[in-house]
Each structure stands twice: as C-alpha cells, then as structure tokens.
Scaffold this active site. Structure first.
Site, PDB file in Angstrom:
ATOM      1  N   SER A   1       3.011  -5.399  -5.176  1.00 11.20           N
ATOM      2  CA  SER A   1       2.075  -6.072  -6.085  1.00 11.20           C
ATOM      3  C   SER A   1       1.586  -5.077  -7.132  1.00 11.20           C
ATOM      4  O   SER A   1       1.097  -4.002  -6.794  1.00 11.20           O
ATOM      5  CB  SER A   1       0.901  -6.591  -5.259  1.00 11.20           C
TER       6      SER A   1
ATOM      7  N   CYS B   1     -10.307  -9.323   0.848  1.00  9.02           N
ATOM      8  CA  CYS B   1     -10.229 -10.762   1.116  1.00  9.02           C
ATOM      9  C   CYS B   1     -11.280 -11.181   2.129  1.00  9.02           C
ATOM     10  O   CYS B   1     -11.571 -12.352   2.266  1.00  9.02           O
ATOM     11  CB  CYS B   1      -8.860 -11.128   1.659  1.00  9.02           C
TER      12      CYS B   1
ATOM     13  N   THR C   1       7.805 -20.576 -15.809  1.00  2.14           N
ATOM     14  CA  THR C   1       7.981 -19.731 -16.999  1.00  2.14           C
ATOM     15  C   THR C   1       7.611 -18.287 -16.667  1.00  2.14           C
ATOM     16  O   THR C   1       6.595 -18.036 -16.000  1.00  2.14           O
ATOM     17  CB  THR C   1       7.078 -20.265 -18.132  1.00  2.14           C
TER      18      THR C   1
ATOM     19  N   GLN D   1       0.822  -1.216   0.000  1.00  2.34           N
ATOM     20  CA  GLN D   1       0.000   0.000   0.000  1.00  2.34           C
ATOM     21  C   GLN D   1       0.852   1.260   0.000  1.00  2.34           C
ATOM     22  O   GLN D   1       0.320   2.375   0.091  1.00  2.34           O
ATOM     23  CB  GLN D   1      -0.938   0.004   1.222  1.00  2.34           C
TER      24      GLN D   1
HETATM   25  N1  PLP Z   1      -0.622  -6.837   1.512  1.00  2.00           N
HETATM   26  C1  PLP Z   1      -1.429  -5.770   1.602  1.00  2.00           C
HETATM   27  C2  PLP Z   1      -1.089  -4.679   2.562  1.00  2.00           C
HETATM   28  C3  PLP Z   1      -2.562  -5.676   0.808  1.00  2.00           C
HETATM   29  O1  PLP Z   1      -3.361  -4.604   0.896  1.00  2.00           O
HETATM   30  C4  PLP Z   1      -2.867  -6.728  -0.088  1.00  2.00           C
HETATM   31  C5  PLP Z   1      -4.094  -6.694  -0.915  1.00  2.00           C
HETATM   32  O2  PLP Z   1      -5.114  -6.162  -0.496  1.00  2.00           O
HETATM   33  C6  PLP Z   1      -1.981  -7.821  -0.151  1.00  2.00           C
HETATM   34  C7  PLP Z   1      -0.891  -7.843   0.662  1.00  2.00           C
HETATM   35  C8  PLP Z   1      -2.224  -8.971  -1.084  1.00  2.00           C
HETATM   36  O3  PLP Z   1      -1.973  -8.563  -2.399  1.00  2.00           O
HETATM   37  P1  PLP Z   1      -2.187  -9.564  -3.638  1.00  2.00           P
HETATM   38  O4  PLP Z   1      -3.586  -9.344  -4.077  1.00  2.00           O
HETATM   39  O5  PLP Z   1      -1.207  -9.107  -4.658  1.00  2.00           O
HETATM   40  O6  PLP Z   1      -1.925 -10.926  -3.153  1.00  2.00           O
END
Ligand code: PLP
Length: 396
Positions: free
Chosen positions: A201, A326, A239, A181
């Site tokens: 990410s 999530c 890959t 973030q």
């Molecule tokens: N870490 C944080 C602080 C996040 O906000 C998120 C996604 O909401 C993730 C990890 C997980 O990211 P990814 O969707 O790439 O697995």
C-alpha cells in the site's frame, strides 16, 4: 514542536512524489483507456510507474501486479477469491492465517469462517514471532491458502516468510503475504522466496493514500476483484487512478533507494529512542531489535495506560499509537500484546513509536524528554503503580 511518530499508520507524502503526481490533476487528466491524445499523453508515465512498481518488488514481467485502492482491498481479494476458486466447489476447505494479521485479514477470515471455511490461526511466541514449524502441524491436504504477513504493524516483528513459503511449496498450498509494513523498511524481492500473492500500500511508504497493489504469480490469477471492463488485465476493473499509480511508482522507487542509505539512520534514531526509554524502570519491549523492522518500537510502561500516555504525548505535540489505527478509537488492549499472553495490565500499556526517513534527531531528543515526563506524571497518579522517583528511592 510537532513530532510525527505514527508512520506505521500512514506516512507523509514525499514532496518528490507529490511533484510527480501534480500534472495528473489539471493537465494530464485523460482516461488512459480512451482513444484521443488526452488519453495517450498519460501512457508513458503510467508505463514508467508500473515499471518502477515491478522493480520495487523485483517482479518478473510475466507476473501481474494489479493496482488496487488499498491493502485492505488486496487482502480481502485474496482470501475471498480463494473461497470462490477453491472452497465453494469443494476442492479445499481450509485456510491458515497468523493470529496477529491486520484486521483486513482477520475480519475476512472470520467472515469466511461464518460461511463454513475452516481457519487455523498460527500463534506467536513470547517474542512476538511466528515459528514457521507451527505451520506444519496445521496444514492438511484440504488447505487452500496460507496468509502470513512479512512484518507486523504493531511490533515490527519480521516473520519467517522464506521458510513459510518453502513449507507451502512442499505441500502445494498457495502462499500470500501482507508486505505492507515491509516495503521500504526491509528488502522485499518476490523472486527470493516462494510466494504467490503479495500485498502492499503506497501510503505506508510516503506515497498517496487510496492506492495499493496485489502481486500475483503467473498462473495463480484469482477470480477478478471487480468485474467490469478490461482494466488491469480484467482482474480489477475501474478507471485507472493515474495520479495514484504515478505516485506509488515514484514512492516505491524512493523507498527502495532509501533502504541502504536512509534506513540505517532511521534505525540509529529508533535505537537511541529505545535505549533512552528502556532506562525508565519497569519498561518492556517484547521483540528483539534485530528481528524487527528498523523504524518500530512497541514499548510498555508498567502502570501507565497506553491511552493516557498518548494523551500526554499529544499535548506535547507528539503523535504515537496504541494499536492499529483501524482500532484506535476503542479503548482496547494491544492485540499483539494479548496474543503474546502479556499480563492484562501490560497489554494496556503498550505504546508504538514508528519513525520514518523524515524523522530528525531533534525530534527524537524531544520525544525522549516528553515521554519521560509523561511516565513520571502518569505513574505518580496511577492507582495501580506504586511509583517512587529514582532520587527518592536512593534516599531510602
Ligand atoms: N496490512 C497491514 C499490515 C497494515 O499495517 C495496514 C494498515 O495499517 C493494512 C494492511 C491496511 O492498509 P490500507 O490502509 O492500505 O488498507
């Protein structure tokens, strides 16, 4: 009108990123590890993308940035490799994480606990912040790793990673930070602090989904994430996701460029939204603005269930959130509000608005209007909130 204010969950792919990725589906689709021209044709773009990724976090060439499938993978890898490399052989027995890490850290820590690893959970204070000194009292000679995020996904709170890194260095403990973030919102420079591992990410900064990375300081290479071929220096086989890597490279370059020019505008819009929503009585934001990423507000409207608010907003075409995506199908209270120790009714009322560089002032004005209407409507039917519209109150 449709307004997307859930950019901490995921972002739109920047059209420039999509354009950079386009040739890698129908034309440049060779496996970069093969020995023919179809493979070789991908090499220059892959090299450029990796250079952009290294530059994006100012990683020295001697360190590794291993491309993964997502931040969840990077986070799992760090914690589980610590178990294999330091704990299972008895050298260490303990790790430290904050109590408000993303589920990809918390759930992995709980799994390690089930295998006998000791885990300390650093608390947050009433402003949703971590106090670096709280780490000193939990570190032991057997601590292998500290994992504390750079910025929190719910509140946007920026954690004291610089000081935490120093404490880890003093004690010879490895330090991992989940910077998912933070990238594209604040400056992230791995050489400006003591850090061994850093996760990010692409889909959180207008890159594609399904591609993330783990930065690894030289000499701290963990047990491979996926065993197999020699991809990614043998640290993560499989890959290469060429379009994904190209997309992440372009996205991080644009995100870093936006820090000076577009993020101040994002912050201005965020502040406009926040100021307007705080005019509503019985409304709370826990983390002070200057201690947050510029795009995020976690706000509680007393007497208004977060999910009910999302429903009203969604009907008006506005996307917001009540917690980590999530967990968003569970009617649970916001985990950060719970960790802060907010009264139960407030923890259930938290709504997160997260903006991006594509958010417009018109969208914010519309959101202010629709949120005010929703609060009014939902409080008027709330059994727990004795609501009187302002006009009525001034009448007596
Ligand atoms: N870490 C944080 C602080 C996040 O906000 C998120 C996604 O909401 C993730 C990890 C997980 O990211 P990814 O969707 O790439 O697995």
């Amino acid at each position: 009108m449709r307004v997307y204010l859930d950019n901490n969950a995921t972002t739109m792919v920047d059209p420039q990123v999509k354009k950079a990725m386009d040739p890698f589906f129908l034309e440049l689709y060779g496996n970069p590890n093969s020995l023919h021209d179809f493979a070789r044709e991908t090499h220059a773009d892959l090299k450029l993308a990796l250079e952009r990724i290294y530059a994006g976090i100012n990683a020295p060439k001697s360190d590794s940035v291993v491309v993964t499938s997502c931040a969840t993978e990077s986070n799992n890898w760090v914690l589980k490799s610590i178990y294999f490399d330091y704990i299972i052989n008895g050298r260490k027995d303990h790790i430290v994480v904050s109590e408000v890490e993303h589920p990809s850290i918390i759930a992995t820590a709980k799994y390690l606990e089930s295998l006998g690893v000791k885990v300390s959970y650093l608390p947050i204070n009433s402003e949703g912040l971590i106090e670096a000194d709280s780490l000193r009292s939990v570190i032991t000679p057997k601590t292998a790793l500290v994992s504390v995020m750079w910025a929190n996904n719910e509140t946007g709170a920026i954690f004291p990673v610089q000081e935490i890194g120093e404490i880890c260095k003093e004690h010879g403990v490895l330090f991992h930070t989940d910077a998912v973030q933070a990238i594209g919102k604040v400056k992230v420079d791995v050489q400006s602090l003591h850090v061994d591992y850093l996760t990010f990410s692409a889909h959180k900064f207008h890159g594609p989904k399904g591609v993330g990375a783990l930065y690894i300081k030289k000499g701290k290479e963990p047990t491979p994430c996926l065993h197999g071929g020699e991809h990614m220096g043998g640290l993560r086989s499989g890959t290469l996701n060429v379009p994904g890597i190209v997309g992440m490279g372009k996205a991080i370059e644009l995100a870093i460029d936006s820090l000076d020019f577009e993020m101040p505008d994002v912050q201005e819009l965020r502040d406009k939204l926040e100021d307007a929503l705080l005019e509503i009585e019985d409304t709370f934001v826990v983390t002070p603005r200057e201690k947050r990423t510029p795009n995020t507000i976690l706000i509680s409207f007393r007497g208004v269930e977060g999910e009910a608010m999302l429903w009203d907003l969604n009907r008006a075409g506005i996307a917001a959130s009540t917690g980590s995506a999530c967990a968003s199908e569970d009617l649970e209270s916001n985990p950060v509000m719970e960790a802060i120790g907010a009264e139960a009714d407030l923890a259930h009322t938290a709504v997160r608005f997260s903006l991006s560089r594509f958010t417009t002032e018109e969208e914010i004005d519309y959101t202010i209007e629709k949120t005010k209407e929703a609060v009014k409507r939902l409080r008027s039917i709330s059994s727990s909130y004795a609501y009187k519209p302002k006009e009525q109150m001034s009448e007596g």
